[in-house]
Motif scaffolding. Structure first.
Motif, PDB file in Angstrom:
ATOM      1  N   LYS A  76       0.839  -1.208   0.000  1.00 48.89           N
ATOM      2  CA  LYS A  76       0.000   0.000   0.000  1.00 48.89           C
ATOM      3  C   LYS A  76       0.867   1.249   0.000  1.00 48.89           C
ATOM      4  CE  LYS A  76      -3.899  -2.102   2.341  1.00 48.89           C
ATOM      5  NZ  LYS A  76      -4.586  -2.301   3.618  1.00 48.89           N
ATOM      6  N   GLU A  77       1.895   1.258   0.850  1.00 50.29           N
ATOM      7  CA  GLU A  77       2.784   2.419   0.933  1.00 50.29           C
ATOM      8  C   GLU A  77       3.484   2.706  -0.395  1.00 50.29           C
ATOM      9  OE1 GLU A  77       5.491   1.625   4.143  1.00 50.29           O
ATOM     10  OE2 GLU A  77       3.941   1.889   5.676  1.00 50.29           O
ATOM     11  N   HIS A  78       3.745   1.652  -1.165  1.00 46.31           N
ATOM     12  CA  HIS A  78       4.449   1.809  -2.443  1.00 46.31           C
ATOM     13  C   HIS A  78       3.498   1.765  -3.639  1.00 46.31           C
ATOM     14  CE1 HIS A  78       7.790   0.802   0.258  1.00 46.31           C
ATOM     15  NE2 HIS A  78       8.472   1.589  -0.534  1.00 46.31           N
ATOM     16  N   SER A  79       2.211   1.873  -3.357  1.00 47.98           N
ATOM     17  CA  SER A  79       1.179   1.909  -4.413  1.00 47.98           C
ATOM     18  C   SER A  79       1.339   0.761  -5.415  1.00 47.98           C
ATOM     19  CB  SER A  79       1.210   3.257  -5.143  1.00 47.98           C
ATOM     20  OG  SER A  79       0.994   4.303  -4.238  1.00 47.98           O
ATOM     21  N   TYR A  80       1.515  -0.437  -4.890  1.00 42.27           N
ATOM     22  CA  TYR A  80       1.653  -1.617  -5.739  1.00 42.27           C
ATOM     23  C   TYR A  80       0.393  -1.771  -6.584  1.00 42.27           C
ATOM     24  CZ  TYR A  80       2.415  -6.522  -7.032  1.00 42.27           C
ATOM     25  OH  TYR A  80       2.583  -7.694  -7.722  1.00 42.27           O
ATOM     26  N   ASN A  81       0.551  -1.821  -7.898  1.00 42.42           N
ATOM     27  CA  ASN A  81      -0.604  -1.779  -8.787  1.00 42.42           C
ATOM     28  C   ASN A  81      -1.429  -3.063  -8.827  1.00 42.42           C
ATOM     29  OD1 ASN A  81       1.275  -3.268 -10.210  1.00 42.42           O
ATOM     30  ND2 ASN A  81       0.937  -2.227 -12.149  1.00 42.42           N
ATOM     31  N   LYS A  82      -0.914  -4.148  -8.302  1.00 40.13           N
ATOM     32  CA  LYS A  82      -1.674  -5.401  -8.289  1.00 40.13           C
ATOM     33  C   LYS A  82      -2.040  -5.812  -6.857  1.00 40.13           C
ATOM     34  CE  LYS A  82       0.152  -7.076 -12.618  1.00 40.13           C
ATOM     35  NZ  LYS A  82       0.800  -8.163 -13.340  1.00 40.13           N
ATOM     36  N   LEU A  83      -2.196  -4.821  -5.996  1.00 39.90           N
ATOM     37  CA  LEU A  83      -2.486  -5.098  -4.588  1.00 39.90           C
ATOM     38  C   LEU A  83      -3.755  -5.931  -4.394  1.00 39.90           C
ATOM     39  CD1 LEU A  83      -1.760  -4.792  -1.614  1.00 39.90           C
ATOM     40  CD2 LEU A  83      -2.951  -2.590  -1.631  1.00 39.90           C
ATOM     41  N   PRO A  84      -4.881  -5.585  -5.035  1.00 38.82           N
ATOM     42  CA  PRO A  84      -6.085  -6.389  -4.798  1.00 38.82           C
ATOM     43  C   PRO A  84      -5.898  -7.875  -5.145  1.00 38.82           C
ATOM     44  CG  PRO A  84      -6.669  -4.345  -5.893  1.00 38.82           C
ATOM     45  CD  PRO A  84      -5.163  -4.433  -5.895  1.00 38.82           C
ATOM     46  N   GLU A  85      -5.226  -8.140  -6.269  1.00 39.14           N
ATOM     47  CA  GLU A  85      -4.983  -9.533  -6.661  1.00 39.14           C
ATOM     48  C   GLU A  85      -4.057 -10.223  -5.660  1.00 39.14           C
ATOM     49  OE1 GLU A  85      -5.549  -7.188 -10.530  1.00 39.14           O
ATOM     50  OE2 GLU A  85      -4.448  -6.886  -8.685  1.00 39.14           O
ATOM     51  N   HIS A  86      -3.062  -9.483  -5.179  1.00 37.92           N
ATOM     52  CA  HIS A  86      -2.113 -10.063  -4.236  1.00 37.92           C
ATOM     53  C   HIS A  86      -2.791 -10.346  -2.893  1.00 37.92           C
ATOM     54  CE1 HIS A  86       2.208 -10.985  -4.091  1.00 37.92           C
ATOM     55  NE2 HIS A  86       2.029 -10.930  -2.789  1.00 37.92           N
ATOM     56  N   ILE A  87      -3.664  -9.451  -2.479  1.00 38.08           N
ATOM     57  CA  ILE A  87      -4.419  -9.683  -1.235  1.00 38.08           C
ATOM     58  C   ILE A  87      -5.272 -10.939  -1.369  1.00 38.08           C
ATOM     59  CG2 ILE A  87      -6.316  -8.788   0.182  1.00 38.08           C
ATOM     60  CD1 ILE A  87      -5.030  -5.998  -0.137  1.00 38.08           C
ATOM     61  N   GLU A  88      -5.841 -11.159  -2.539  1.00 42.01           N
ATOM     62  CA  GLU A  88      -6.632 -12.379  -2.773  1.00 42.01           C
ATOM     63  C   GLU A  88      -5.763 -13.626  -2.660  1.00 42.01           C
ATOM     64  OE1 GLU A  88      -9.823 -13.659  -3.102  1.00 42.01           O
ATOM     65  OE2 GLU A  88     -10.186 -11.660  -2.321  1.00 42.01           O
ATOM     66  N   LEU A  89      -4.540 -13.561  -3.207  1.00 38.97           N
ATOM     67  CA  LEU A  89      -3.610 -14.693  -3.086  1.00 38.97           C
ATOM     68  C   LEU A  89      -3.277 -14.951  -1.617  1.00 38.97           C
ATOM     69  CD1 LEU A  89      -1.150 -13.944  -6.028  1.00 38.97           C
ATOM     70  CD2 LEU A  89      -2.844 -15.790  -5.912  1.00 38.97           C
ATOM     71  N   HIS A  90      -3.064 -13.875  -0.875  1.00 34.98           N
ATOM     72  CA  HIS A  90      -2.790 -14.022   0.560  1.00 34.98           C
ATOM     73  C   HIS A  90      -3.980 -14.661   1.267  1.00 34.98           C
ATOM     74  CE1 HIS A  90       0.502 -10.658   0.874  1.00 34.98           C
ATOM     75  NE2 HIS A  90       0.913 -11.718   0.210  1.00 34.98           N
ATOM     76  N   LYS A  91      -5.177 -14.207   0.935  1.00 37.19           N
ATOM     77  CA  LYS A  91      -6.382 -14.756   1.571  1.00 37.19           C
ATOM     78  C   LYS A  91      -6.492 -16.256   1.295  1.00 37.19           C
ATOM     79  CE  LYS A  91     -11.422 -14.340   1.738  1.00 37.19           C
ATOM     80  NZ  LYS A  91     -11.553 -15.757   1.944  1.00 37.19           N
ATOM     81  N   LYS A  92      -6.264 -16.642   0.045  1.00 41.13           N
ATOM     82  CA  LYS A  92      -6.348 -18.075  -0.299  1.00 41.13           C
ATOM     83  C   LYS A  92      -5.304 -18.878   0.472  1.00 41.13           C
ATOM     84  CE  LYS A  92      -6.598 -21.538  -3.822  1.00 41.13           C
ATOM     85  NZ  LYS A  92      -6.632 -22.551  -2.828  1.00 41.13           N
ATOM     86  N   PHE A  93      -4.075 -18.352   0.537  1.00 39.07           N
ATOM     87  CA  PHE A  93      -3.024 -19.060   1.271  1.00 39.07           C
ATOM     88  C   PHE A  93      -3.410 -19.186   2.746  1.00 39.07           C
ATOM     89  CE2 PHE A  93       0.958 -19.575   3.542  1.00 39.07           C
ATOM     90  CZ  PHE A  93       1.645 -20.498   2.761  1.00 39.07           C
ATOM     91  N   ARG A  94      -3.882 -18.083   3.339  1.00 36.16           N
ATOM     92  CA  ARG A  94      -4.306 -18.124   4.745  1.00 36.16           C
ATOM     93  C   ARG A  94      -5.417 -19.149   4.946  1.00 36.16           C
ATOM     94  NH1 ARG A  94      -4.270 -12.050   5.049  1.00 36.16           N
ATOM     95  NH2 ARG A  94      -2.654 -11.500   6.531  1.00 36.16           N
ATOM     96  N   ASP A  95      -6.417 -19.115   4.062  1.00 39.52           N
ATOM     97  CA  ASP A  95      -7.525 -20.071   4.166  1.00 39.52           C
ATOM     98  C   ASP A  95      -7.013 -21.502   4.100  1.00 39.52           C
ATOM     99  OD1 ASP A  95      -9.276 -17.915   4.304  1.00 39.52           O
ATOM    100  OD2 ASP A  95     -10.018 -18.154   2.241  1.00 39.52           O
ATOM    101  N   ASP A  96      -6.086 -21.761   3.182  1.00 41.90           N
ATOM    102  CA  ASP A  96      -5.518 -23.105   3.058  1.00 41.90           C
ATOM    103  C   ASP A  96      -4.748 -23.515   4.304  1.00 41.90           C
ATOM    104  OD1 ASP A  96      -6.611 -23.285   0.511  1.00 41.90           O
ATOM    105  OD2 ASP A  96      -4.707 -22.932  -0.524  1.00 41.90           O
ATOM    106  N   VAL A  97      -3.965 -22.585   4.843  1.00 41.86           N
ATOM    107  CA  VAL A  97      -3.159 -22.876   6.034  1.00 41.86           C
ATOM    108  C   VAL A  97      -4.069 -23.170   7.226  1.00 41.86           C
ATOM    109  CG1 VAL A  97      -1.577 -21.863   7.735  1.00 41.86           C
ATOM    110  CG2 VAL A  97      -1.072 -21.672   5.294  1.00 41.86           C
ATOM    111  N   TYR A  98      -5.100 -22.356   7.406  1.00 44.85           N
ATOM    112  CA  TYR A  98      -5.999 -22.565   8.532  1.00 44.85           C
ATOM    113  C   TYR A  98      -6.837 -23.838   8.358  1.00 44.85           C
ATOM    114  CZ  TYR A  98      -4.656 -18.356  10.964  1.00 44.85           C
ATOM    115  OH  TYR A  98      -3.932 -17.419  11.664  1.00 44.85           O
ATOM    116  N   ALA A  99      -7.215 -24.155   7.127  1.00 38.43           N
ATOM    117  CA  ALA A  99      -7.930 -25.406   6.871  1.00 38.43           C
ATOM    118  C   ALA A  99      -7.031 -26.593   7.199  1.00 38.43           C
ATOM    119  CB  ALA A  99      -8.392 -25.472   5.420  1.00 38.43           C
ATOM    120  N   PHE A 100      -5.781 -26.501   6.794  1.00 37.18           N
ATOM    121  CA  PHE A 100      -4.800 -27.548   7.093  1.00 37.18           C
ATOM    122  C   PHE A 100      -4.641 -27.711   8.596  1.00 37.18           C
ATOM    123  CE2 PHE A 100      -0.343 -28.900   7.716  1.00 37.18           C
ATOM    124  CZ  PHE A 100      -0.415 -30.138   7.104  1.00 37.18           C
ATOM    125  N   GLN A 101      -4.571 -26.599   9.300  1.00 36.69           N
ATOM    126  CA  GLN A 101      -4.434 -26.642  10.760  1.00 36.69           C
ATOM    127  C   GLN A 101      -5.642 -27.363  11.374  1.00 36.69           C
ATOM    128  OE1 GLN A 101      -4.829 -22.974  12.965  1.00 36.69           O
ATOM    129  NE2 GLN A 101      -3.322 -23.651  14.464  1.00 36.69           N
TER     130      GLN A 101
END
Length: 103
Positions: A76-101
């Motif tokens: 956000k601080e560096h105005s990354y132009n693909k932030l929304p897509e990257h946040i979605e990737l993070h969400k999917k990874f988090r969901d997978d990690v928590y499901a695995f847990q």
């Protein structure tokens, strides 16, 4: 038989802190994979193995939250132009990690 995740310098993004975080995430995944190998190879995992697996998965969850929060803040601080897509990737990874847990 597991496949060890190997860090490659092409994964570096140029921020030494974030690169170190990514290497640490690889490390967590490799520890988990090696412990799961004992289960899949019908070895008798020790109580220590089971405790280490549980602890490592918990640490991975905590570290994932910490890392993604920091990374998204920097993006956000560096105005990354693909932030929304990257946040979605993070969400999917988090969901997978928590499901695995949960398993």
């Amino acid at each position: 038989m597991s496949i060890k995740l190997e860090w490659d310098d092409r994964y570096n993004i140029g921020n030494s802190d974030i690169d170190a975080h990514h290497r640490k995430l690889f490390s967590f995944m490799n520890i988990i994979e090696s412990l799961l190998d004992k289960y899949s190879e019908n070895q008798d995992p020790t109580d220590e193995d089971s405790e280490l697996l549980t602890k490592t998965i918990e640490e991975l969850c905590d570290y994932t939250d910490y890392h993604f929060g920091l990374e998204e803040k920097l993006m956000k601080e560096h105005s990354y132009n693909k932030l929304p897509e990257h946040i979605e990737l993070h969400k999917k990874f988090r969901d997978d990690v928590y499901a695995f847990q949960g398993e």
